[in-house]
Motif scaffolding. Sequence first.
Motif, PDB file in Angstrom:
ATOM      1  N   THR A 139       0.835  -1.200   0.000  1.00  0.00           N
ATOM      2  CA  THR A 139       0.000   0.000   0.000  1.00  0.00           C
ATOM      3  C   THR A 139       0.867   1.246   0.000  1.00  0.00           C
ATOM      4  OG1 THR A 139      -1.757  -1.157   1.185  1.00  0.00           O
ATOM      5  CG2 THR A 139      -1.810   1.243   1.223  1.00  0.00           C
ATOM      6  N   ALA A 140       0.530   2.198  -0.850  1.00  0.00           N
ATOM      7  CA  ALA A 140       1.344   3.401  -1.017  1.00  0.00           C
ATOM      8  C   ALA A 140       1.123   4.377   0.133  1.00  0.00           C
ATOM      9  CB  ALA A 140       1.014   4.073  -2.345  1.00  0.00           C
ATOM     10  N   PRO A 141       2.206   4.840   0.774  1.00  0.00           N
ATOM     11  CA  PRO A 141       2.086   5.839   1.841  1.00  0.00           C
ATOM     12  C   PRO A 141       2.362   7.262   1.358  1.00  0.00           C
ATOM     13  CG  PRO A 141       4.262   4.861   1.928  1.00  0.00           C
ATOM     14  CD  PRO A 141       3.561   4.273   0.714  1.00  0.00           C
ATOM     15  N   ASP A 142       2.500   7.460   0.034  1.00  0.00           N
ATOM     16  CA  ASP A 142       2.964   8.748  -0.485  1.00  0.00           C
ATOM     17  C   ASP A 142       1.860   9.547  -1.167  1.00  0.00           C
ATOM     18  OD1 ASP A 142       2.655   6.993  -2.596  1.00  0.00           O
ATOM     19  OD2 ASP A 142       4.467   7.641  -3.661  1.00  0.00           O
ATOM     20  N   LEU A 143       0.591   9.310  -0.798  1.00  0.00           N
ATOM     21  CA  LEU A 143      -0.516  10.005  -1.456  1.00  0.00           C
ATOM     22  C   LEU A 143      -0.601  11.455  -0.990  1.00  0.00           C
ATOM     23  CD1 LEU A 143      -3.286   7.255  -1.224  1.00  0.00           C
ATOM     24  CD2 LEU A 143      -1.380   7.444  -2.820  1.00  0.00           C
ATOM     25  N   THR A 144      -0.951  12.350  -1.906  1.00  0.00           N
ATOM     26  CA  THR A 144      -1.125  13.770  -1.577  1.00  0.00           C
ATOM     27  C   THR A 144      -2.304  14.333  -2.354  1.00  0.00           C
ATOM     28  OG1 THR A 144       0.292  14.640  -3.348  1.00  0.00           O
ATOM     29  CG2 THR A 144       1.384  14.024  -1.282  1.00  0.00           C
ATOM     30  N   TRP A 145      -2.799  15.475  -1.876  1.00  0.00           N
ATOM     31  CA  TRP A 145      -3.888  16.155  -2.572  1.00  0.00           C
ATOM     32  C   TRP A 145      -3.483  16.494  -4.008  1.00  0.00           C
ATOM     33  CZ3 TRP A 145      -8.491  16.388  -0.230  1.00  0.00           C
ATOM     34  CH2 TRP A 145      -8.557  16.378   1.165  1.00  0.00           C
ATOM     35  N   LYS A 146      -2.259  16.995  -4.172  1.00  0.00           N
ATOM     36  CA  LYS A 146      -1.842  17.530  -5.474  1.00  0.00           C
ATOM     37  C   LYS A 146      -1.521  16.452  -6.503  1.00  0.00           C
ATOM     38  CE  LYS A 146      -0.048  21.956  -3.798  1.00  0.00           C
ATOM     39  NZ  LYS A 146       1.142  22.869  -3.723  1.00  0.00           N
ATOM     40  N   THR A 147      -1.136  15.262  -6.039  1.00  0.00           N
ATOM     41  CA  THR A 147      -0.729  14.232  -7.001  1.00  0.00           C
ATOM     42  C   THR A 147      -1.761  13.127  -7.186  1.00  0.00           C
ATOM     43  OG1 THR A 147       0.437  12.949  -5.288  1.00  0.00           O
ATOM     44  CG2 THR A 147       1.704  14.632  -6.482  1.00  0.00           C
ATOM     45  N   THR A 148      -2.434  12.735  -6.112  1.00  0.00           N
ATOM     46  CA  THR A 148      -3.269  11.542  -6.182  1.00  0.00           C
ATOM     47  C   THR A 148      -4.591  11.788  -6.893  1.00  0.00           C
ATOM     48  OG1 THR A 148      -2.270  10.770  -4.127  1.00  0.00           O
ATOM     49  CG2 THR A 148      -4.275   9.664  -4.847  1.00  0.00           C
ATOM     50  N   LEU A 149      -5.259  12.886  -6.573  1.00  0.00           N
ATOM     51  CA  LEU A 149      -6.550  13.142  -7.220  1.00  0.00           C
ATOM     52  C   LEU A 149      -6.411  13.373  -8.728  1.00  0.00           C
ATOM     53  CD1 LEU A 149      -8.381  15.241  -4.477  1.00  0.00           C
ATOM     54  CD2 LEU A 149      -8.835  12.881  -5.162  1.00  0.00           C
ATOM     55  N   PRO A 150      -5.407  14.113  -9.206  1.00  0.00           N
ATOM     56  CA  PRO A 150      -5.223  14.208 -10.669  1.00  0.00           C
ATOM     57  C   PRO A 150      -4.919  12.853 -11.304  1.00  0.00           C
ATOM     58  CG  PRO A 150      -4.085  15.997  -9.578  1.00  0.00           C
ATOM     59  CD  PRO A 150      -4.547  15.068  -8.494  1.00  0.00           C
ATOM     60  N   TRP A 151      -4.111  12.032 -10.632  1.00  0.00           N
ATOM     61  CA  TRP A 151      -3.836  10.688 -11.146  1.00  0.00           C
ATOM     62  C   TRP A 151      -5.124   9.882 -11.237  1.00  0.00           C
ATOM     63  CZ3 TRP A 151      -4.661   6.273  -8.081  1.00  0.00           C
ATOM     64  CH2 TRP A 151      -4.306   5.058  -8.682  1.00  0.00           C
ATOM     65  N   LEU A 152      -5.950   9.987 -10.203  1.00  0.00           N
ATOM     66  CA  LEU A 152      -7.192   9.227 -10.175  1.00  0.00           C
ATOM     67  C   LEU A 152      -8.151   9.700 -11.273  1.00  0.00           C
ATOM     68  CD1 LEU A 152      -8.273   6.910  -8.528  1.00  0.00           C
ATOM     69  CD2 LEU A 152      -9.240   8.546  -6.899  1.00  0.00           C
ATOM     70  N   ALA A 153      -8.140  10.989 -11.548  1.00  0.00           N
ATOM     71  CA  ALA A 153      -9.018  11.530 -12.589  1.00  0.00           C
ATOM     72  C   ALA A 153      -8.692  10.948 -13.960  1.00  0.00           C
ATOM     73  CB  ALA A 153      -8.903  13.053 -12.628  1.00  0.00           C
ATOM     74  N   LYS A 154      -7.443  10.544 -14.167  1.00  0.00           N
ATOM     75  CA  LYS A 154      -7.039   9.962 -15.446  1.00  0.00           C
ATOM     76  C   LYS A 154      -7.499   8.514 -15.603  1.00  0.00           C
ATOM     77  CE  LYS A 154      -2.826  12.767 -15.852  1.00  0.00           C
ATOM     78  NZ  LYS A 154      -1.335  12.702 -15.916  1.00  0.00           N
ATOM     79  N   HIS A 155      -7.824   7.878 -14.475  1.00  0.00           N
ATOM     80  CA  HIS A 155      -8.049   6.436 -14.530  1.00  0.00           C
ATOM     81  C   HIS A 155      -9.449   6.006 -14.095  1.00  0.00           C
ATOM     82  CE1 HIS A 155      -3.894   5.630 -15.563  1.00  0.00           C
ATOM     83  NE2 HIS A 155      -3.532   6.500 -14.647  1.00  0.00           N
ATOM     84  N   THR A 156     -10.303   6.956 -13.719  1.00  0.00           N
ATOM     85  CA  THR A 156     -11.688   6.591 -13.437  1.00  0.00           C
ATOM     86  C   THR A 156     -12.606   7.768 -13.706  1.00  0.00           C
ATOM     87  OG1 THR A 156     -13.250   5.698 -11.814  1.00  0.00           O
ATOM     88  CG2 THR A 156     -11.567   7.193 -10.976  1.00  0.00           C
ATOM     89  N   HIS A 157     -13.765   7.446 -14.258  1.00  0.00           N
ATOM     90  CA  HIS A 157     -14.804   8.449 -14.478  1.00  0.00           C
ATOM     91  C   HIS A 157     -15.816   8.441 -13.339  1.00  0.00           C
ATOM     92  CE1 HIS A 157     -16.323   4.590 -15.951  1.00  0.00           C
ATOM     93  NE2 HIS A 157     -17.521   5.028 -15.625  1.00  0.00           N
ATOM     94  N   LEU A 158     -15.666   7.499 -12.409  1.00  0.00           N
ATOM     95  CA  LEU A 158     -16.639   7.356 -11.326  1.00  0.00           C
ATOM     96  C   LEU A 158     -16.437   8.434 -10.264  1.00  0.00           C
ATOM     97  CD1 LEU A 158     -16.562   3.464 -10.872  1.00  0.00           C
ATOM     98  CD2 LEU A 158     -18.370   4.842 -11.942  1.00  0.00           C
ATOM     99  N   PRO A 159     -17.516   8.794  -9.558  1.00  0.00           N
ATOM    100  CA  PRO A 159     -17.390   9.749  -8.460  1.00  0.00           C
ATOM    101  C   PRO A 159     -16.423   9.227  -7.398  1.00  0.00           C
ATOM    102  CG  PRO A 159     -19.694   9.364  -9.008  1.00  0.00           C
ATOM    103  CD  PRO A 159     -18.907   8.351  -9.762  1.00  0.00           C
ATOM    104  N   ILE A 160     -15.777  10.147  -6.697  1.00  0.00           N
ATOM    105  CA  ILE A 160     -14.803   9.796  -5.674  1.00  0.00           C
ATOM    106  C   ILE A 160     -15.366  10.151  -4.295  1.00  0.00           C
ATOM    107  CG2 ILE A 160     -12.460  10.161  -4.798  1.00  0.00           C
ATOM    108  CD1 ILE A 160     -12.630   8.806  -7.546  1.00  0.00           C
ATOM    109  N   VAL A 161     -15.249   9.208  -3.372  1.00  0.00           N
ATOM    110  CA  VAL A 161     -15.540   9.450  -1.961  1.00  0.00           C
ATOM    111  C   VAL A 161     -14.237   9.248  -1.193  1.00  0.00           C
ATOM    112  CG1 VAL A 161     -16.791   8.650   0.077  1.00  0.00           C
ATOM    113  CG2 VAL A 161     -17.947   8.740  -2.141  1.00  0.00           C
TER     114      VAL A 161
END
Length: 527
Positions: free
Chosen positions: A345-367
Amino acid sequence: MAKTYTYDEVQQHRSSDSCWVVLYGNVYDVTKFLPSHPGGSKIILQLAGTEATEEYDPIHPPGTLEDSLSAEAKLGLFDASTLPRQELSPEQTGTPGKSPAQEQAEELGPETLDECLNLDDLEALATRKISRKAWGYYYSAGDDLISKKKNNTVYSQILMRPRIFVDCTQCSTATTILGQKVSVPFFVSPAAMARLGNPAGEHGIAQACGTYGALQIISNNASQTPEQVVEGSKPDQVFGWQLYVQNERKKSEDMLARIHKLPQIKFICLTLDAPVPGKREHDERTSNVSSNLAVRSSVQQGSASKTSPHPEQKSGHEKTDRLEENIEAGNAGDGGVGKALFAGTAPDLTWKTTLPWLAKHTHLPIVLKGLQTHEDAYIASLYAPQVKGIILSNHGGRAMDTAPPSIHTLLEIRKYCPEVLSRLEVFVDGGIKRGTDIVKALCLGAKGVGLGRAPLFGLGAGGVEGVERTLEILKAEVETAMRLLGVEKVEDLKPHHVNARTVERDIFDGVEAPALEKAGLWVKSKL
């Protein structure tokens, strides 16, 4: 014809140079797989040369063997008649040593689902029936269990304000979650390893949720695949899927692609409250005992395993007993089931990097799950509409001990940044024992309430019927509370229906958030 191996032959292969295990009546050479095992090689080596099906089966979804090992790794059949007495399965030898909590439940707890009148009864019944390892994993929490206990007790400090002379014949628990219609305002939070408690697993929980129109968030570490969990679900049944981002991002990206093929899954729940595993001592102790029973080293043979004390029955020598127990198990300092699940499990998640990465790989809403301060809730609201909701949670008290209960964070939001409640759907989980707990959270602004341990213990108590009984009890209690408050619809539950002054005195107070203020993100709300 496949070769058949005896116990003595398998026992010769117990090292990292040559590691064999027995699974489902077959002998496997897993030597080449050791370096790539997500939970680390040590877990496999502890079971090397043994019949490991009991340890392996509840934790790994069907098909894992075929996906992970080459065809050549399957060496042949295993002659179970050659097992020594101490290596026989629990069905052959009887259940291995139970914890004091399990023994106490056998004496005092209910014996059937019909006798279970509340969630504590269901937990007591499950405690009687499930394995020591399952109990240790489900029951465990961080350090001294302070957050876990606070999760349970904080709701008792919030008082109801019943109304009279109100027609209470009509009452509906139906609501919406992220725009999806559900029949009850509570849902199953992502909780791993359901098959530890019952073979029906997460699919069994899904069947019960279908009966009661409840949403289920499938754990990233479920003991069944997402496809297996949603199989046969009702057309209108709603699921979410929990994401633990992996160090190898490609694994998470591939998993998201699989999730997109399942129309029943409506959103992604990104869990953030456990970037590293907490120290769960009940899980570690019971897992060490399980390994002790399975491995049967020469030092351990013939010695009785110690049992872990129930949290209410700790001895004065608990720390000494714990150290001795770990040393005898040969696993001093090792983690339990929970720690093994966090491997990769990745411990290096951040607001600035993770949400943009996630936007590239899912169209589903995020909780986003695991927010524990109003500051983080405020930041999350700035990422709407990609972020549709947040779950206030301290991971069931399983990550940082003495972290606040989610109801504290909800009250913080109401005090410092109530605009978050209109920008996002805000959910809470942790410590729910009664329908009144659910109603209190809804009154204070929660859109829905998550259940973690309750469905697992319900499953352990009676399979699918046990989970149905769990949901039945809570739905009836929610309806009763709503009627006594004079409320017909979930959306009509408001803060004036409760008195939370006692809890409000304990929430965070008096310190601004300088980082947010400096960044121009913080505007203190006017009350």
